[in-house]
Scaffold this active site. Sequence first.
Site, mmCIF file in Angstrom:
data_model
loop_
_atom_site.group_PDB
_atom_site.id
_atom_site.type_symbol
_atom_site.label_atom_id
_atom_site.label_comp_id
_atom_site.label_asym_id
_atom_site.label_seq_id
_atom_site.Cartn_x
_atom_site.Cartn_y
_atom_site.Cartn_z
ATOM 1 N N HIS A 134 50.584 36.088 34.759
ATOM 2 C CA HIS A 134 51.158 37.055 33.815
ATOM 3 C C HIS A 134 52.684 36.982 33.955
ATOM 4 O O HIS A 134 53.196 36.664 35.033
ATOM 5 C CB HIS A 134 50.642 38.442 34.216
ATOM 6 C CG HIS A 134 50.962 39.555 33.285
ATOM 7 N ND1 HIS A 134 52.194 40.170 33.266
ATOM 8 C CD2 HIS A 134 50.207 40.194 32.351
ATOM 9 C CE1 HIS A 134 52.178 41.147 32.362
ATOM 10 N NE2 HIS A 134 50.980 41.187 31.792
ATOM 11 N N ASP A 211 48.461 39.365 42.945
ATOM 12 C CA ASP A 211 48.527 40.264 41.801
ATOM 13 C C ASP A 211 47.081 40.700 41.508
ATOM 14 O O ASP A 211 46.270 39.924 40.999
ATOM 15 C CB ASP A 211 49.136 39.503 40.625
ATOM 16 C CG ASP A 211 48.983 40.234 39.292
ATOM 17 O OD1 ASP A 211 48.291 41.261 39.253
ATOM 18 O OD2 ASP A 211 49.555 39.755 38.305
ATOM 19 N N GLN A 214 43.936 42.669 37.634
ATOM 20 C CA GLN A 214 42.652 42.509 36.945
ATOM 21 C C GLN A 214 41.457 42.492 37.886
ATOM 22 O O GLN A 214 40.338 42.197 37.454
ATOM 23 C CB GLN A 214 42.663 41.211 36.115
ATOM 24 C CG GLN A 214 43.703 41.213 35.016
ATOM 25 C CD GLN A 214 43.478 42.307 33.981
ATOM 26 O OE1 GLN A 214 42.357 42.797 33.796
ATOM 27 N NE2 GLN A 214 44.536 42.704 33.291
ATOM 28 N N LYS A 237 44.625 50.443 35.085
ATOM 29 C CA LYS A 237 43.565 49.454 34.839
ATOM 30 C C LYS A 237 42.336 49.768 35.690
ATOM 31 O O LYS A 237 41.397 48.989 35.774
ATOM 32 C CB LYS A 237 44.090 48.046 35.132
ATOM 33 C CG LYS A 237 45.211 47.611 34.179
ATOM 34 C CD LYS A 237 45.635 46.190 34.451
ATOM 35 C CE LYS A 237 46.972 45.835 33.815
ATOM 36 N NZ LYS A 237 46.911 45.608 32.381
HETATM 37 N N1 PLP Z 1 49.413 41.030 36.133
HETATM 38 C C1 PLP Z 1 48.321 40.901 35.375
HETATM 39 C C2 PLP Z 1 47.340 39.824 35.684
HETATM 40 C C3 PLP Z 1 48.110 41.784 34.307
HETATM 41 O O1 PLP Z 1 47.014 41.665 33.563
HETATM 42 C C4 PLP Z 1 49.060 42.791 34.056
HETATM 43 C C5 PLP Z 1 48.895 43.699 32.909
HETATM 44 O O2 PLP Z 1 48.218 43.400 31.955
HETATM 45 C C6 PLP Z 1 50.179 42.888 34.884
HETATM 46 C C7 PLP Z 1 50.332 41.983 35.916
HETATM 47 C C8 PLP Z 1 51.202 43.959 34.696
HETATM 48 O O3 PLP Z 1 50.634 45.197 34.968
HETATM 49 P P1 PLP Z 1 51.405 46.561 34.616
HETATM 50 O O4 PLP Z 1 51.790 46.450 33.163
HETATM 51 O O5 PLP Z 1 50.402 47.616 34.869
HETATM 52 O O6 PLP Z 1 52.583 46.629 35.504
#
Ligand code: PLP
Length: 417
Positions: A134, A211, A214, A237
């Site tokens: 991401h 991270d 998910q 999430k």
């Molecule tokens: N990493 C992954 C794999 C994600 O799916 C997301 C959000 O969709 C994030 C990081 C970022 O998360 P947040 O927007 O809650 O900080």
Amino acid sequence: MMSITNPPPFVTTLDIRSIRDAFPVLKQQVNGHPLVYFDNAATTQKPQQVIHALNAYYQEYNANIHRGVHALADKATMAYEKTREMVQTFIHAQHVEEIIFVRGVTEAINLVAASYGRTLIEEGDEILISAMEHHANIVPWQWICQERKAKLNVIPISDEGEIDMEAYHQLLSSRTKLVAVNHASNTLGTINPIKEIIRDAHHAGAVVLIDGAQSAAHIPVDVQDLDCDFYCLSAHKMYGPTGVGVLYGKKELLERMPPYQGGGEMIREVSFEHTTYNELPYKFEAGTPNIADVIAFQHAMKFILEVGLDNIAVHEQALLAYATEKTENLSFIRLIGTAREKVGVLSFVIEGIHPFDIGQMLDARGIAVRTGHHCTQPLMARLGLDGTVRASFALYNTFEEIDQLVEGLNKIIRFLK
Ligand code: PLP
């Protein structure tokens, strides 16, 4: 975790009716149809307990935490710190002070990049990420590499969407100082072999950030068993509120890291000449935090633990297997992300129709999916795509809802072709 090439029977052990009852938002019609919510990888819906906890804080004991001497401040502080203890239990951290509250995974990664990266990454060092990250797990490392004159290396992936472990081993060297990968991909659903990734990174002398955006609501996480150095998660999430997340870090690492932001709470003593810092975890929690949402988050974790992460995984794997079987037989659909181990994410494209148009037409039938690059533009470039349609499942989704998705897709094709 079951593999999608060997699907489980399409049954669930969950009492879906009573689970759905806990989520008020699911009881509505959208565009004249009962809402089918398949955008759970973006954010999950919130159960009544979480909404109630938010209201209760503001109605009954709204107060700033930690330094108060009055009853309301005491009650708020205790509730806030109880969430920290629950996170410790939820991810099996050794010490409660290893749990730092942040805004979400994005802030957790930025904190590590700014604090660990700025002080412990040096010229010539290398940071390793995967091709399916991401943007939140790319951009902060790009900045640190530019600033520290380090190099950002990318582990390639297969066409199915699995990390190329051979390439990973070749990229690892004594120059690798940090490896940052997701536990599960938001675009492909791939569950990465993080235990192996962590073990091998440690052999090379690198620290590892996972991270967990998910994974935390779908896969049991044990940070001690994984032996990761940092693990990041977002409450929204995990059936919790927005604006709250967690950075887990090993105590000895967090102790070596400088504070990320300056302000109240993170200090021990301040003079105009010099400042000394508070102990963990407060060293990293400057200013008034998101008290209400942190408190409500404990009710989301309680909800997950009561349903049981193993039960949730079985249910979501059955949904994924069912959806995969139903869609892979549709001649007009190409599934994107067919790794052996996946969380409940079904990404696909339909040749000749823009994902955005499919999303809009599904919305007209009350079905909420996400379309586009899902904040993974480098992954899209690797796959030669502009975007995908993504249906992502949660514990309240049903097989009937997947039937509605498939029926919706069939109708769209009949209408457009
Ligand atoms: N990493 C992954 C794999 C994600 O799916 C997301 C959000 O969709 C994030 C990081 C970022 O998360 P947040 O927007 O809650 O900080």
